[in-house]
Design a protein around this motif. Structure first.
Motif, short mmCIF file in Angstrom:
data_model
loop_
_atom_site.label_atom_id
_atom_site.label_comp_id
_atom_site.label_asym_id
_atom_site.label_seq_id
_atom_site.Cartn_x
_atom_site.Cartn_y
_atom_site.Cartn_z
N ASN A 338 0.76 -1.19 0.01
CA ASN A 338 0.03 0.21 0.11
C ASN A 338 0.73 1.06 -0.07
N ALA A 339 2.25 1.11 0.58
CA ALA A 339 2.87 2.22 0.54
C ALA A 339 3.32 2.41 -0.69
N ARG A 340 3.67 1.50 -1.28
CA ARG A 340 4.45 1.68 -2.68
C ARG A 340 3.10 2.44 -3.68
N ASP A 341 1.93 1.58 -3.55
CA ASP A 341 0.93 2.25 -4.37
C ASP A 341 0.49 3.58 -4.05
N ALA A 342 0.24 4.00 -2.98
CA ALA A 342 -0.15 5.27 -2.48
C ALA A 342 0.99 6.49 -2.98
N SER A 343 2.41 5.73 -2.84
CA SER A 343 3.29 6.81 -3.39
C SER A 343 3.19 7.02 -4.90
N GLN A 344 2.73 5.95 -5.75
CA GLN A 344 2.63 6.21 -7.14
C GLN A 344 1.52 6.98 -7.40
N ILE A 345 0.44 6.81 -6.63
CA ILE A 345 -0.79 7.64 -6.88
C ILE A 345 -0.56 9.26 -6.77
N PHE A 346 0.35 9.44 -5.65
CA PHE A 346 0.73 10.79 -5.13
C PHE A 346 1.80 11.38 -6.44
N GLY A 347 2.54 10.48 -7.08
CA GLY A 347 3.50 11.08 -8.15
C GLY A 347 4.61 11.63 -7.22
N GLY A 348 5.07 12.64 -7.64
CA GLY A 348 6.18 13.58 -7.13
C GLY A 348 6.08 13.90 -5.81
N TYR A 349 4.58 14.29 -5.52
CA TYR A 349 4.40 14.62 -3.94
C TYR A 349 4.76 13.32 -3.10
N GLY A 350 4.44 12.24 -3.60
CA GLY A 350 4.68 11.04 -2.80
C GLY A 350 6.28 10.79 -2.64
N PHE A 351 7.11 11.57 -2.81
CA PHE A 351 8.53 11.49 -2.82
C PHE A 351 8.89 12.64 -1.92
N LEU A 352 8.24 13.46 -1.29
CA LEU A 352 8.40 14.49 -0.42
C LEU A 352 8.37 13.98 0.98
N ASN A 353 9.26 14.05 1.81
CA ASN A 353 9.21 13.58 3.50
C ASN A 353 8.15 14.24 4.26
N GLU A 354 7.67 15.38 3.91
CA GLU A 354 6.67 15.99 4.68
C GLU A 354 5.32 15.47 4.39
N ASN A 355 5.29 14.57 3.39
CA ASN A 355 4.02 13.78 3.06
C ASN A 355 3.92 12.57 3.76
N THR A 356 2.68 12.27 4.47
CA THR A 356 2.73 11.14 5.37
C THR A 356 2.85 9.72 4.44
N VAL A 357 2.38 9.69 3.09
CA VAL A 357 2.58 8.63 2.17
C VAL A 357 4.08 8.44 2.14
N ALA A 358 4.92 9.48 2.04
CA ALA A 358 6.30 8.99 1.92
C ALA A 358 7.01 8.50 3.12
N ARG A 359 6.58 8.94 4.47
CA ARG A 359 7.03 8.48 5.64
C ARG A 359 6.62 7.06 5.67
N HIS A 360 5.55 6.63 5.37
CA HIS A 360 5.03 5.33 5.24
C HIS A 360 5.95 4.48 4.40
N TYR A 361 6.30 5.10 3.16
CA TYR A 361 6.91 4.40 2.20
C TYR A 361 8.26 3.87 3.00
N ARG A 362 9.00 4.81 3.79
CA ARG A 362 10.22 4.53 4.37
C ARG A 362 10.23 3.74 5.45
N ASP A 363 9.18 4.07 6.32
CA ASP A 363 8.72 3.04 7.68
C ASP A 363 8.46 1.90 7.30
#
Length: 389
Positions: A338-363
């Motif tokens: 889900n972290a991978r899919d959510a980051s893809q949906i967000f596009g570039g915004y999903g690569f920013l640490n301020e985004n909850t999804v990006a932190r989930h991707y790392r975590d």
């Protein structure tokens, strides 16, 4: 969307608890999550508020300072927090499952009286020192030793990846150590309570981790650490059996944490898919995005049913070891996917640490490693099927 507390297995009290913690997570934890993540600091003020809500005492009886609830209730709280911040969720999960639970289950009356009131109220945190450089899942490879010297235990060795071990409010660390060996050289493992600040106990610098930046994690060195003989936790030589029980229980709460992470990714991606417009319509109207979100929901629902099944078996005194491994395996993979899919949906915004999804991707990667790797869970499940592994 299927509600995250809709199961008929939950009581009204449990649903209310889940909603209360969810609101706390949204109102208090989420707004501060990015700041604490960048500071890489455990917010003890938020931990204090969690203590005031009674979260650290949920599965313990009132006579030891608990809330008189059950393990399902603890898991609901962990899941609700993990939606917005996995670090805060694991502080609760490890603080209760690995920190408080061994003392509650195996401690003497004096040990429980000494440690539990502050721990169940959230005024203090406890840690569990098991993992070493060459010993974790293979606890028989433990090299830390403890020997009797009169009325004291003298402990020497090192531990690594120990959660809640170096916070300003850490009060005690349960350390597993070899206290003897049999004629064939097999280790006798015991658990010993080591108060924070004991001479010879060195808490190393915090790890530079990929994720879980707010969670407190350190290596420990024990060099001639002396504690009173009555700091032995449980029976001598029962450390292995006792920590296996703690890990089995912990995997259920860990699975609830992973489910919360998967749920958080779904919620964020669903919101963004309705807000983000491309070529004149919301991206959620695209079949590919809609189907991705549907798969994310299916993963969350399956993960939740798995941990709830295991937690209910535990609560009702039924065997739950294999179910706990199934829950951890299923939920950890759900969180990562889900972290991978959510980051893809967000596009570039999903690569920013301020985004909850990006932190989930790392975590979320650690959810396939901590408290027993994916491979260990497969081994446990295979053995339950009667297969050699």
């Amino acid at each position: 969307m299927i509600a995250d507390t809709s199961s008929t297995a939950l009581t009204d009290r449990q649903r209310k608890l889940s909603q209360t913690v969810r609101e706390f997570a949204d109102d208090v934890v989420a707004p501060a999550a990015y700041r604490y993540d960048t500071e890489r600091r455990l917010p003890v003020e938020i931990i204090a508020q969690m203590g005031e809500l009674g979260l650290f005492g949920l599965p313990f009886p009132t006579e030891v300072g608990g809330q008189g609830e059950d393990y399902v209730s603890l898991c609901l709280a962990v899941e609700a927090l993990a939606r917005v911040d996995q670090s805060i969720a694991v502080t609760l999960e490890a603080g209760v499952g690995l920190g408080i639970m061994p003392i509650f289950r195996h401690g003497t009356a004096a040990q429980r009286e000494q440690w539990l009131p502050d721990l169940t109220s959230g005024r203090a945190l406890a840690a569990f020192g098991l993992t070493e450089a060459g010993a974790g899942s293979d606890a028989g490879a433990t090299r830390t030793t403890a020997r009797r010297d009169g009325d004291e235990w003298v402990i020497d060795g090192s531990k690594q990846f120990i959660t809640n071990s170096g916070t300003p409010i850490t009060s005690v660390i349960t350390v597993t150590a070899v206290t003897d060996r049999d004629g064939d050289g097999r280790p006798e493992l015991s658990s010993i309570l080591v108060p924070a600040g004991t001479p010879g106990l060195t808490v190393g610098a915090p790890y530079d981790k990929v994720g879980w930046h707010t969670s407190d994690t350190h290596p420990l060195t024990l060099d001639g650490v002396r504690v009173p003989a009555d700091h032995l936790l449980g029976e001598r030589g029962r450390g292995y059996a006792n920590f296996l029980r703690a890990l089995d229980e912990g995997r259920i709460a860990f699975a609830a944490l992973a489910t919360g992470a998967a749920q958080g990714c779904l919620e964020e991606a669903l919101r963004y898919a309705g807000e983000r417009h491309v070529f004149g319509h919301a991206i959620g109207a695209n079949q590919h995005v809609a189907f991705t979100l549907a798969r994310m929901q299916a993963r969350v629902h399956a993960a939740r049913l798995c941990w709830l099944d295991a937690a209910l078996k535990l609560t009702h005194g039924k065997p739950f070891k294999a179910e706990a491994s199934v829950a951890k395996l299923t939920s950890g993979e759900a969180a990562m996917a889900n972290a991978r899919d959510a980051s893809q949906i967000f596009g570039g915004y999903g690569f920013l640490n301020e985004n909850t999804v990006a932190r989930h991707y790392r975590d979320s990667k650690i959810l396939e490693v901590g408290e027993g790797t994916t491979e260990v869970q497969l081994m446990v499940i295979a053995r339950d099927l009667g297969l050699a592994s």
